[in-house]
Write an enzyme that holds these catalytic residues in place. Structure first.
Site, PDB file in Angstrom:
ATOM      1  N   GLY A 117       0.836  -1.189   0.000  1.00 46.04           N
ATOM      2  CA  GLY A 117       0.000   0.000   0.000  1.00 46.04           C
ATOM      3  C   GLY A 117       0.870   1.238   0.000  1.00 46.04           C
ATOM      4  N   GLY A 120      -0.292   4.973  -0.637  1.00 47.08           N
ATOM      5  CA  GLY A 120      -1.280   5.606   0.240  1.00 47.08           C
ATOM      6  C   GLY A 120      -0.691   6.684   1.130  1.00 47.08           C
ATOM      7  N   LYS A 124       3.218   7.362   2.740  1.00 43.25           N
ATOM      8  CA  LYS A 124       3.964   8.562   2.353  1.00 43.25           C
ATOM      9  C   LYS A 124       4.262   9.470   3.542  1.00 43.25           C
ATOM     10  CE  LYS A 124       0.959   9.562  -0.940  1.00 43.25           C
ATOM     11  NZ  LYS A 124       0.276  10.238  -2.074  1.00 43.25           N
ATOM     12  N   ASP A 341     -12.522   4.219  16.594  1.00 42.87           N
ATOM     13  CA  ASP A 341     -11.313   4.817  16.020  1.00 42.87           C
ATOM     14  C   ASP A 341     -10.288   5.208  17.085  1.00 42.87           C
ATOM     15  OD1 ASP A 341      -9.894   5.684  13.712  1.00 42.87           O
ATOM     16  OD2 ASP A 341     -10.403   7.751  14.152  1.00 42.87           O
ATOM     17  N   HIS A 346      -6.561   3.226  21.178  1.00 45.81           N
ATOM     18  CA  HIS A 346      -5.564   4.147  21.739  1.00 45.81           C
ATOM     19  C   HIS A 346      -5.755   4.361  23.244  1.00 45.81           C
ATOM     20  CE1 HIS A 346      -4.397   4.743  17.725  1.00 45.81           C
ATOM     21  NE2 HIS A 346      -5.085   5.826  17.432  1.00 45.81           N
ATOM     22  N   ARG A 452      -4.723  12.524  32.985  1.00 45.88           N
ATOM     23  CA  ARG A 452      -4.812  13.384  34.170  1.00 45.88           C
ATOM     24  C   ARG A 452      -5.193  12.520  35.367  1.00 45.88           C
ATOM     25  NH1 ARG A 452      -5.138  18.820  31.770  1.00 45.88           N
ATOM     26  NH2 ARG A 452      -5.169  19.653  33.882  1.00 45.88           N
TER      27      ARG A 452
END
Length: 597
Positions: A117, A120, A124, A341, A346, A452
């Protein structure tokens, strides 16, 4: 006195003791070559300093030392210097470790990195620049080749031109930048092919073998492609382009499915062609410098570990915000939403690292075992524990900012949340009753990612009346700012100079840009180097993924089945009001909205 850590092949400096260092080094010579120091604060050396001490070509030895905050007495210094002298005298000279000119070059190994890929945006903007940064810092082996693979028709020269426009050098090392770029680009090649074509991967295999020159070949495939073609690419690469005499590893980008069922199906399909230890599921947030420093901060500083529990911590907040909308990615984003997402991967990964028990060692499996225990101890999330939002058009200063559904790639009736806040709980002895509050959103007033930690009020505080009724201002707070302007600071109470008794809140601040002159490596640099070295600590194991999806899948399903309408908030605002009500339910105030945030 500064404490010792080890550095093997630029990466094992995290080990923290000589025995794990020796087990990670690839040869007796490497064991003597790779020596570095970390500060007593717990912060390891910057990536470029570590890699500068590692030269595979020359075999030279290096000792790197950084004294950050501590001072030693003359007697201690004499002892340390004697130890260093003894250690240096035991290191073989460059001449004694140099490979003879007539040695068999084919006994050496090579690494072939294929970016699937390659045309994409991710390749890059992130992957090729990260690979160049590793090359610039001499962290890649002497023999390596980089291949771009995609469906686009492109020549080697066109790939090099495309990649060359995205490369940059370290701010403090620009002297030979052009020369290094030219050398790097000579190692970059391109092969056009379909992702589901074995024939095209066979052709790639032939080209890789030409560059490997009969050496032991190690191959790394980075799948920078949509998840619906992961399995096809893995099937073809494993059957037609795997190494026959070295290792083969595959880096897989998120999303890893949309829920428990699709994630399990993806894992099952990948394991038809790869073993678990060949699959490197990447979450680039785990490669962030401050996330890396999280366990160092906790486990190497006596003042923090005793406080890391329900006895002293009132709540923990994990905050992610972006000051821009989907802007062209609406079609992709609408299929997943902010919870999938950002929050399910994350923020949840950071939470697991934050809350885990002390691992047996810094070995990847020991750390991942503790993270899985945290995820499995978490209470199921209910619909009442979540607030969702979606940004709408807003005009400010004569400029009109578009709403989410104004994006032409997004359906006009989309209910996909661009903001979410959630209250999570870990039902174990350490964290029982402590709310872990997450919030993530797009098109908010600022860009930030931070942890925090708000501590409990001081029992019977003598100075309560000096703070008035706002007791939250009297509590200590530890802030770990992941991005931007990386920093760690602790909010404390102190007396304002003068004859009266007036209290103020101040920060004990470690601002990275002020303390360290070196540029902080990009997360992809660290993770790519880890994959090359076979270090799996910052990659997600399949049972981690299962536990994470088990936590979020039921509430995601309920939100979609009930077609819950998100609360609308203006572009550039602080998000939905509902997020503040959610926090108030647990007697918590979001730390990023206070005047002295």
């Amino acid at each position: 006195m500064a404490s010792f850590t080890s550095s093997a092949s630029c990466r094992s400096y995290r080990s923290g003791n000589s025995s794990s260092f020796l087990s990670n080094c690839s040869s007796p010579i490497r064991q003597r070559q790779c020596l570095s120091f970390s500060s007593s604060f717990g912060q390891g050396l910057p990536l470029d300093d570590l890699c500068a001490g590692f030269r595979r070509k020359s075999g030279r030895s290096a000792v790197v030392m950084q004294d950050v905050v501590t001072k030693t007495s003359p007697a201690e210094a004499k002892t340390v210097l004697k130890g260093l002298k003894d250690g240096l005298l035991s290191i073989p000279s460059e001449e004694s470790v140099r490979v003879p000119a007539d040695s068999d070059d084919k006994n050496q190994s090579t690494v072939s990195i294929t970016v699937v890929g390659a045309s994409g945006d991710l390749a890059k903007k992130k992957i090729f620049p990260a690979l160049f940064a590793l090359y610039y810092e001499d962290c890649l082996p002497e023999h390596f080749t980089i291949y771009g693979y995609a469906r686009s028709k492109m020549t080697d020269a066109e790939l090099r031109s495309m990649v060359g426009r995205t490369l940059t050098c370290r701010i403090d090392k620009r002297e030979n930048c052009d020369e290094k770029m030219e050398e790097f680009l000579k190692r970059c090649f391109y092969h056009s092919g379909q992702y589901d074509s074995r024939e095209h991967f066979v052709e790639l295999d032939k080209k890789l073998k030409e560059h490997e020159g009969g050496r032991v070949s190690n191959r790394l495939f980075y799948l920078s492609i949509p998840p619906n073609i992961f399995v096809d690419a893995v099937k073809c690469a494993s059957s037609s382009a795997s190494s026959v005499n070295g290792w083969t590893r595959v880096i897989v980008e998120k999303p890893f499915g949309r829920d428990s069922e699709t994630s399990a199906a993806l894992t099952k399909s990948l394991k038809q062609y790869l073993k678990e230890d060949q699959i490197f599921r990447i979450d680039h947030y785990l490669g962030k410098e401050l996330v890396e420093n999280l366990s160092v901060l906790r486990f190497s500083n006596l003042i923090f570990e005793p406080l890391w529990s329900r006895q002293y911590i009132r709540n923990v907040q994990l905050i992610f915000s972006e000051d821009f909308g989907t802007e062209g990615r609406g079609g992709y984003f609408d299929h997943y939403g902010i919870i999938r997402d950002i929050m399910q991967n994350h923020l949840l990964q950071i939470l697991a690292l934050f809350a885990m028990e002390t691992p047996v060692s810094l070995d990847a499996e020991d750390i991942r075992n503790e993270k899985v225990k945290v995820l499995r101890s978490m209470r199921q999330i209910g619909l009442e524990d979540v607030v969702t939002g979606q940004y709408k058009s807003h005009t400010k200063g004569g400029v009109t900012y578009p709403g989410y559904t104004d994006d032409k790639t997004v359906p006009n009736d989309s209910l996909t949340p661009t903001f979410a806040a959630a209250a999570l709980f870990i039902d174990n002895a350490r964290w029982d009753g402590v709310p872990f509050l997450m919030k993530a959103g797009k098109a908010l007033h600022t860009k930030r990612a931070e942890i925090r930690v708000q501590f409990r009020h001081v029992p019977g505080n003598l100075y309560n009346r000096n703070f008035g009724t706002d007791l939250d201002r009297a509590t200590n707070e530890l802030v770990i700012r992941v991005q931007p302007d990386e920093a760690i600071y602790l909010k404390i109470n102190n007396k304002v100079p003068g004859l009266g008794m007036r209290l103020d809140r101040s920060n004990l601040n470690l601002l990275y840009s002020a303390r360290y002159s070196k540029e902080i490596p990009d997360a992809y640099e660290r993770l790519l180097l880890d994959a090359i070295e076979g270090e799996r600590r910052l990659f997600i194991r399949s049972d981690e993924l299962d536990a994470a999806w088990a936590l979020f899948s039921p509430v995601l399903k309920e939100l979609e089945e009930k077609k819950t309408i998100p609360e609308y908030y203006p572009y550039g605002s602080r998000g939905p009001v509902g997020a503040h009500y959610l926090a108030a339910r647990y007697n918590v105030r979001w730390g990023d909205v206070s005047p002295d945030q």
